[in-house]
Design an enzyme around this catalytic site. Structure first.
Site, short mmCIF file in Angstrom:
data_model
loop_
_atom_site.label_atom_id
_atom_site.label_comp_id
_atom_site.label_asym_id
_atom_site.label_seq_id
_atom_site.Cartn_x
_atom_site.Cartn_y
_atom_site.Cartn_z
N CYS A 91 1.06 -1.15 0.04
CA CYS A 91 0.10 -0.07 -0.05
C CYS A 91 0.60 1.36 0.01
O CYS A 91 0.46 2.44 -0.41
CB CYS A 91 -1.07 -0.25 1.23
SG CYS A 91 -1.52 -1.71 1.62
N CYS A 214 -13.28 0.77 7.76
CA CYS A 214 -12.44 0.20 6.75
C CYS A 214 -12.37 1.17 5.70
O CYS A 214 -13.27 1.72 5.13
CB CYS A 214 -12.53 -0.97 6.39
SG CYS A 214 -12.78 -2.29 7.72
N SER A 215 -11.10 1.42 4.69
CA SER A 215 -11.17 2.15 3.57
C SER A 215 -11.80 0.96 2.63
O SER A 215 -11.65 -0.01 2.69
CB SER A 215 -9.61 2.43 3.26
OG SER A 215 -8.65 1.51 3.34
N ILE A 217 -12.36 -0.93 -1.45
CA ILE A 217 -11.76 -1.15 -2.78
C ILE A 217 -12.08 -0.25 -3.76
O ILE A 217 -13.30 0.10 -4.05
CB ILE A 217 -12.00 -2.66 -2.90
CG1 ILE A 217 -11.31 -3.53 -1.91
CG2 ILE A 217 -11.76 -2.93 -4.41
CD1 ILE A 217 -11.84 -4.99 -1.75
N LYS A 336 -10.13 6.63 3.65
CA LYS A 336 -11.60 6.30 4.03
C LYS A 336 -12.54 6.67 3.02
O LYS A 336 -13.41 5.93 2.47
CB LYS A 336 -12.30 6.57 5.39
CG LYS A 336 -13.43 6.50 5.66
CD LYS A 336 -13.87 4.95 5.76
CE LYS A 336 -15.25 4.46 5.95
NZ LYS A 336 -16.07 4.79 4.54
N HIS A 340 -9.16 3.99 -1.87
CA HIS A 340 -7.66 3.48 -1.70
C HIS A 340 -7.48 2.41 -2.92
O HIS A 340 -7.21 1.29 -2.64
CB HIS A 340 -7.51 2.59 -0.32
CG HIS A 340 -6.36 2.30 0.20
ND1 HIS A 340 -5.00 2.73 -0.34
CD2 HIS A 340 -5.94 1.39 0.93
CE1 HIS A 340 -4.19 2.30 0.14
NE2 HIS A 340 -4.40 1.20 1.01
#
Lengths: 393, 132
Positions: A91, A214-215, A217, A336, A340
């Protein structure tokens, strides 16, 4: 020691981030690259090299050899044969691409370099995407026993709550703040306000992390054009100068760290960056941190020295990290809400800081921003890349 | 369960089945998963195989609701970082009611099936943990 040349950003470009069903991997990086060249006012012939951050073309679009593909479809390969290099640190691939591009200019090897990041994650189903992301952690000793990537960050969160009294509401407040900032960012994947209850009522992914911790997809690409600080004013009235690039590595497995709630790589990269720039945390006007999960933002603002260990959750809940508060954190909306697309994130952070230091960030502008920082993490902290930027040379 | 080739899984079977790691006899530090270079002593280190006793305590944990590939049948399941009595830590599944999970709880290792690739595919075994 050889004298290095100072480096500046003279152009930026970024696609919208999100589920870009109608566009391919090639489409997104070409769009970001071209817009960065237009912003810098340069031509393809001016480019000495390209560095591109991409985590997993092989898993997400079943394509390796990304350097060639990018140079080719940017129209820079068949006649100009521009050298393009893919770099990878999960990442943190984007942040690492920026660092390599800075080296290329600083060393005197190149005069104009594009640092880009691209990821197309929605051409595969969420199961495959999730499994590809799990490769950022230790496949043989974390992944195989059933530890998911959110699960690893959930264990950081659990211990942070146990050790410092951080609450689920404080975790949620990171997401609420970032959603608010994202409403003002045209590239953001999500542009809606949420409340703490939205987070706490969303489905549990890995206790204590809910879906809204959570960020997402995402697909997207971003690019910045770099040249020497000496030449920068030829291209733009508002160059943004690189004051420091710092990289630190740590154990790839979370379980091998002496303190699970501290990302040693972030602490060390931060210290190195402050030292190189000759600055302290008090000099930083705003920071884009790697909030792949809400707990990650809390750890980041502690490990970079903005708050004492254990204070990050409380500070966020109390509004101290909002735009124009004590230290604005993720004015872009962060991972977020921007989304991402892993390889693109580190470059997008630099795009945001550039816009903020130019004073062109619109409604999310941090007043009087002079010095900004980016913080990009690979895996659970196996890699951290920190950059410091200034509007003054 | 992620798909691993036979050789990739097979070569670590002693480690996965029997918690065999390593110890640097120069500094005394234990390593699981096994390391061939001691981060403290580096090339001055003397690495030997060591079979862990399999007892330890939970440093932190999570209850996974969105499972890893191949773990759908076990959801929700507990994953913990466990500090072994020898001083090194690993990640593993703890078999108990999620409500029983606590930081500091004592656990011991057991030999269990981790998962299988498909109904007729390869079955993976390895170490899990149960409350002491």
């Amino acid at each position: 020691m050889i004298k290095m040349r100072d480096v500046a950003i003279i152009g930026v470009g970024c696609t919208k981030f999100g589920e870009l069903w109608d566009r391919s991997f090639r489409d997104v990086f070409v769009e970001a690259g071209v817009s960065s060249l237009e912003d810098a006012g340069i031509q393809g012939e001016d480019i000495d090299g390209i560095y591109v951050g991409n985590m997993s073309g092989g898993r997400f679009v079943e394509q390796e050899h990304i350097g060639s593909l990018i140079a080719d479809y940017a129209g820079l390969a068949s006649t100009l044969h521009v050298p393009a290099t893919r770099v990878e640190a999960a990442c943190a691939s984007g942040g690492l691409a920026l660092r390599q591009a800075i080296f290329a200019i600083a060393s005197g090897y190149n005069d104009i370099v594009v640092a880009a990041g691209a990821e197309k994650m929605t051409d595969v189903g969420p199961d495959i995407a999730t499994d590809a992301l799990a490769a950022a952690a230790d496949r043989e000793w974390e992944g195989i026993v059933g530890a998911t990537f959110p699960g690893l960050y959930a264990m950081i969160a659990r211990l942070h709550m146990h050790a410092y009294g951080t609450t689920p509401e404080q975790l949620a407040s990171v997401s609420v703040k970032n959603h608010h900032n994202g409403t003002m960012n045209p590239i953001a994947q999500f542009r809606n306000e949420i409340t703490i209850d939205t987070v706490l009522n969303s489905s549990m992914v890995a206790d204590p992390l809910h879906m809204f911790d959570c960020s997402p997809i995402s697909d997207g690409a971003s690019a910045v054009v770099l040249t020497t600080a000496d030449a920068a004013k030829k291209y733009t009235d508002t160059p943004v100068y690189i004051k420091a690039t710092a990289l630190a590595c740590d154990t790839i497995s979370l379980h091998d760290r002496p303190d699970i709630t501290t990302l040693g790589a972030t602490v060390e990269a931060g210290k190195r960056a402050y030292q190189i720039a000759g600055l302290t945390r008090e000099n930083i006007d705003l920071v884009e941190v790697h909030d792949c999960f809400t707990i990650a933002e809390i750890c980041a603002i502690e490990d970079l020295g903005f708050f004492e260990k254990g204070e990050g959750g409380r500070a966020t809940y109390d509004g101290e990290t909002a735009i124009n508060a004590k230290i604005p954190v993720n004015p872009s909306g962060g991972l977020k809400t921007c989304g991402h697309p892993v390889g693109a994130t580190g470059i997008k952070q630099a795009v945001e800081i550039t816009e903020q230091l130019r004073g062109t960030a619109g409604k999310r502008q941090v007043d009087g921003a002079e010095i900004g920082m980016t913080h990009n993490v690979g895996g659970t902290g196996g890699t951290a890349v920190v950059h410091i930027f200034s509007r003054n040379r | 369960m992620i798909s691993m080739t036979v050789a990739r899984f097979w070569r670590m079977i002693p480690n996965r089945y029997n918690l065999i790691g390593t110890q640097c006899t120069n500094c005394g530090q234990y390593y699981f998963p096994p390391r061939k270079i001691c981060p403290t002593c580096r090339r001055d280190g003397k690495i030997e195989e060591y079979k862990f006793k399999g007892k330890g305590e939970v440093v932190t944990y999570t209850v996974i609701h969105t499972p890893a590939k191949g773990y759908d049948q076990q959801t929700p399941y507990n994953i913990a970082i466990i500090k072994l009595d020898e001083g090194t830590s690993l990640t593993g599944q703890v078999i108990c009611d999620p409500k029983e999970m606590q930081i500091g709880m004592k656990v011991r290792s057991v030999f269990r099936r981790l998962g299988e690739e498909s109904e007729r595919g390869m079955i993976y075994y390895g170490t899990k943990f149960v409350p002491e």
